[in-house]
Design an enzyme around this catalytic site. Structure first.
Site, PDB file in Angstrom:
ATOM      1  N   ARG A  91       0.888  -1.170   0.000  1.00 50.26           N
ATOM      2  CA  ARG A  91       0.000   0.000   0.000  1.00 50.26           C
ATOM      3  C   ARG A  91       0.917   1.209   0.000  1.00 50.26           C
ATOM      4  NH1 ARG A  91      -4.304  -2.940   0.859  1.00 50.26           N
ATOM      5  NH2 ARG A  91      -4.362  -4.434   2.541  1.00 50.26           N
TER       6      ARG A  91
ATOM      7  N   ASP B 183     -10.151  -2.840  -7.167  1.00 51.42           N
ATOM      8  CA  ASP B 183     -10.731  -1.618  -7.743  1.00 51.42           C
ATOM      9  C   ASP B 183      -9.995  -0.352  -7.306  1.00 51.42           C
ATOM     10  OD1 ASP B 183     -11.850  -2.077  -5.209  1.00 51.42           O
ATOM     11  OD2 ASP B 183     -13.493  -0.696  -5.629  1.00 51.42           O
TER      12      ASP B 183
ATOM     13  N   SER C 213      -6.737  -0.004  -6.692  1.00 56.34           N
ATOM     14  CA  SER C 213      -5.480   0.098  -7.455  1.00 56.34           C
ATOM     15  C   SER C 213      -5.764   0.521  -8.896  1.00 56.34           C
ATOM     16  CB  SER C 213      -4.765  -1.251  -7.489  1.00 56.34           C
ATOM     17  OG  SER C 213      -4.664  -1.770  -6.195  1.00 56.34           O
TER      18      SER C 213
ATOM     19  N   ILE D   3      -8.968 -12.511  -4.418  1.00 55.98           N
ATOM     20  CA  ILE D   3      -9.663 -13.777  -4.124  1.00 55.98           C
ATOM     21  C   ILE D   3     -11.161 -13.556  -3.928  1.00 55.98           C
ATOM     22  CG2 ILE D   3      -7.638 -14.837  -3.047  1.00 55.98           C
ATOM     23  CD1 ILE D   3      -9.134 -14.409  -0.302  1.00 55.98           C
ATOM     24  N   ASP D   4     -11.581 -12.306  -3.772  1.00 49.84           N
ATOM     25  CA  ASP D   4     -12.964 -12.037  -3.354  1.00 49.84           C
ATOM     26  C   ASP D   4     -14.012 -12.185  -4.464  1.00 49.84           C
ATOM     27  OD1 ASP D   4     -11.811 -11.396  -0.928  1.00 49.84           O
ATOM     28  OD2 ASP D   4     -11.772  -9.244  -1.333  1.00 49.84           O
TER      29      ASP D   4
ATOM     30  N   ARG E 293     -19.556 -32.749  16.232  1.00 47.40           N
ATOM     31  CA  ARG E 293     -19.406 -31.323  16.545  1.00 47.40           C
ATOM     32  C   ARG E 293     -20.045 -30.432  15.489  1.00 47.40           C
ATOM     33  NH1 ARG E 293     -13.245 -31.867  18.763  1.00 47.40           N
ATOM     34  NH2 ARG E 293     -13.845 -32.007  20.951  1.00 47.40           N
TER      35      ARG E 293
ATOM     36  N   MET F  29     -13.061 -15.500   4.077  1.00 45.11           N
ATOM     37  CA  MET F  29     -12.801 -14.137   3.603  1.00 45.11           C
ATOM     38  C   MET F  29     -13.766 -13.737   2.487  1.00 45.11           C
ATOM     39  SD  MET F  29      -8.718 -13.537   3.400  1.00 45.11           S
ATOM     40  CE  MET F  29      -7.783 -13.001   4.834  1.00 45.11           C
ATOM     41  N   GLY F  30     -13.570 -12.554   1.955  1.00 46.55           N
ATOM     42  CA  GLY F  30     -14.401 -12.069   0.854  1.00 46.55           C
ATOM     43  C   GLY F  30     -14.697 -10.591   0.981  1.00 46.55           C
TER      44      GLY F  30
ATOM     45  N   GLN G 129      -6.316 -18.814   2.968  1.00 43.23           N
ATOM     46  CA  GLN G 129      -7.131 -18.755   1.746  1.00 43.23           C
ATOM     47  C   GLN G 129      -6.425 -18.028   0.606  1.00 43.23           C
ATOM     48  OE1 GLN G 129     -11.491 -17.755   3.159  1.00 43.23           O
ATOM     49  NE2 GLN G 129     -10.028 -17.140   4.705  1.00 43.23           N
TER      50      GLN G 129
HETATM   51  O1  F6P Z   1      -9.331  -8.569  -0.677  1.00 45.65           O
HETATM   52  C1  F6P Z   1      -8.714  -9.746  -0.308  1.00 45.65           C
HETATM   53  C2  F6P Z   1      -8.775  -9.951   1.183  1.00 45.65           C
HETATM   54  O2  F6P Z   1      -8.123 -11.160   1.495  1.00 45.65           O
HETATM   55  C3  F6P Z   1     -10.181  -9.931   1.780  1.00 45.65           C
HETATM   56  O3  F6P Z   1     -10.869 -11.131   1.582  1.00 45.65           O
HETATM   57  C4  F6P Z   1      -9.869  -9.600   3.217  1.00 45.65           C
HETATM   58  O4  F6P Z   1     -10.955  -8.923   3.802  1.00 45.65           O
HETATM   59  C5  F6P Z   1      -8.682  -8.685   3.123  1.00 45.65           C
HETATM   60  O5  F6P Z   1      -8.101  -8.905   1.840  1.00 45.65           O
HETATM   61  C6  F6P Z   1      -7.619  -8.877   4.166  1.00 45.65           C
HETATM   62  O6  F6P Z   1      -6.672  -7.880   3.984  1.00 45.65           O
HETATM   63  P1  F6P Z   1      -5.248  -7.864   4.701  1.00 45.65           P
HETATM   64  O7  F6P Z   1      -4.400  -8.911   4.039  1.00 45.65           O
HETATM   65  O8  F6P Z   1      -4.729  -6.492   4.454  1.00 45.65           O
HETATM   66  O9  F6P Z   1      -5.483  -8.195   6.135  1.00 45.65           O
END
Ligand code: F6P
Length: 363
Positions: A74, A105, A107, A151-152, A187, A194-195, A286
């Site tokens: 960043r 988006d 970047s 990945i989202d 269990r 994530m996402g 992930q």
């Molecule tokens: O945008 C990808 C992502 O892995 C999201 O799924 C997650 O919310 C975020 O980035 C985590 O960001 P960082 O690696 O900065 O903690």
């Protein structure tokens, strides 16, 4: 004499290396100089060894590697005009006027603003004597093309973003592994995936693993979700199931906009059902590991198309992002997609779910 540089920006994703490789090799194949910019926008601002000429061999043996070998960061400096001036000069000095930005988006928006500002940056560099009139004329247009690495799968205008398929594989593998131990001990597992603001990974994983209950940001969670989840889990247990899997997308929220977390869900299950419930937060696992075949091939196709789009760009061309449409790698106007993506985020923040789902369309 067309210099092309490729860089990765924002969060990494599996398949970025395959995209970098394809951009570089297609550029070399077409007879132009290819460069890496290391560490994203920061490398563009800092210049020096961060901007390096690439050759055919420098992208060998990276197609299978996760993450991004050229780094991502960043960058605060690029938000300031002074930083962008330095970046423009670093590109001009190397004859680079074609950029492939691989990121999300934010970047891509940054690259578009840079492109819009390009002539005024060159004017300023000319005025203070940093570049010559000849350089200003020769490099007067900056062309950019975007590739969405995330990945989202949260970008409007493409069916799939680079990295999503690999992340999904990783999630499914983890849930399958959890299911076998959950079965032994009867269990209930609550899996947080994530996402960001997008439920694609969560809903796809839920379908593929026969999860019992799911929370995603796009779906307004019913006010009585506590009753509903307990009913559903009880019903599955009564039907002879020895385990339950609940998937919570990290961006899930209730109707008042409060996050629904794995902890909330566990508490409800603990208090009302007295199940042996556990939480597994998959986290950055992930985003790691080798890219799937799908992501490697997707990234190869998109990277090659990005370079072609840059080589064919004219002064009038609008910047494009390379998207997957059906099974075709196509060029779509970058800012239209960015604006739609941002409108989805806004609708979600305002909790206008129906609008968000409509806007998201096929992505
Ligand atoms: O945008 C990808 C992502 O892995 C999201 O799924 C997650 O919310 C975020 O980035 C985590 O960001 P960082 O690696 O900065 O903690």
């Amino acid at each position: 004499d067309k210099g092309l540089a490729v860089f990765t920006s924002g969060g990494d994703s599996q398949g970025m290396n395959a995209a970098v490789r394809a951009c570089v090799r297609m550029a070399i194949y077409l007879g132009c100089k290819a460069y890496f910019i290391r560490e994203g926008y920061q490398g563009m601002v800092d210049g020096g060894e961060y901007i390096q000429e690439a050759n055919w061999a420098s992208v060998s043996s990276i197609i299978h590697r996760g993450g991004t070998i050229i780094g991502s960061a960043r960058c605060k400096d690029f938000r300031e005009r002074a930083g962008r001036l330095k970046a423009a000069n670093n590109l001009i000095q190397r004859g680079i006027t074609n950029l492939v930005v691989i990121g999300g988006d934010g970047s891509l928006t940054g690259a578009n603003l840079f492109r819009q500002e390009w002539s005024s940056l060159l004017e300023e560099l000319l005025k203070d004597g940093t570049i010559t009139e000849e350089q200003r004329k020769k490099f007067d247009v900056l062309h950019i093309v975007g590739l969405v690495g995330s990945i989202d799968n949260d970008f409007c205008g493409t069916d799939m973003t680079i990295g999503t398929d690999s992340a999904l594989h990783r999630i499914i593998e983890a849930i399958d592994a959890i299911s076998s131990t959950a079965y032994s001990h009867q269990r209930t597992f609550i899996m947080e995936v994530m996402g960001r603001h997008c439920g694609y990974l969560a809903i796809s994983a839920a379908i593929a693993t026969e999860a019992d209950y799911l929370f995603i940001p796009e779906e307004p969670v019913p006010l009585n979700w506590q009753e509903l989840i307990c009913q559903k889990l009880t019903q599955e247990r009564s039907a002879g199931q020895r385990l339950n899997i609940v998937i919570v997308a990290e961006g899930a929220m209730d109707r008042e906009g409060n996050p629904i977390t794995a902890e909330h869900v566990k508490k409800v299950i603990d208090d009302r059902l007295k199940h042996d419930a556990r939480i597994t937060v998959l986290g950055h696992v992930q985003r790691g590991g080798n890219p799937s075949a799908f992501d490697r091939i997707l990234a190869c196709r998109m990277g090659a198309e990005a370079t072609l789009a840059l080589m064919e760009a004219t002064e009038e061309s609008v910047p494009v992002v390379i998207s997957l449409d059906g099974n075709q790698a196509v060029r779509v106007p970058l800012m239209e997609c960015v604006e739609r993506t941002q409108a989805v985020a806004k609708a979600m923040a305002e909790r206008r779910w129906a609008d968000a789902v409509k806007l998201r369309g096929r992505s």
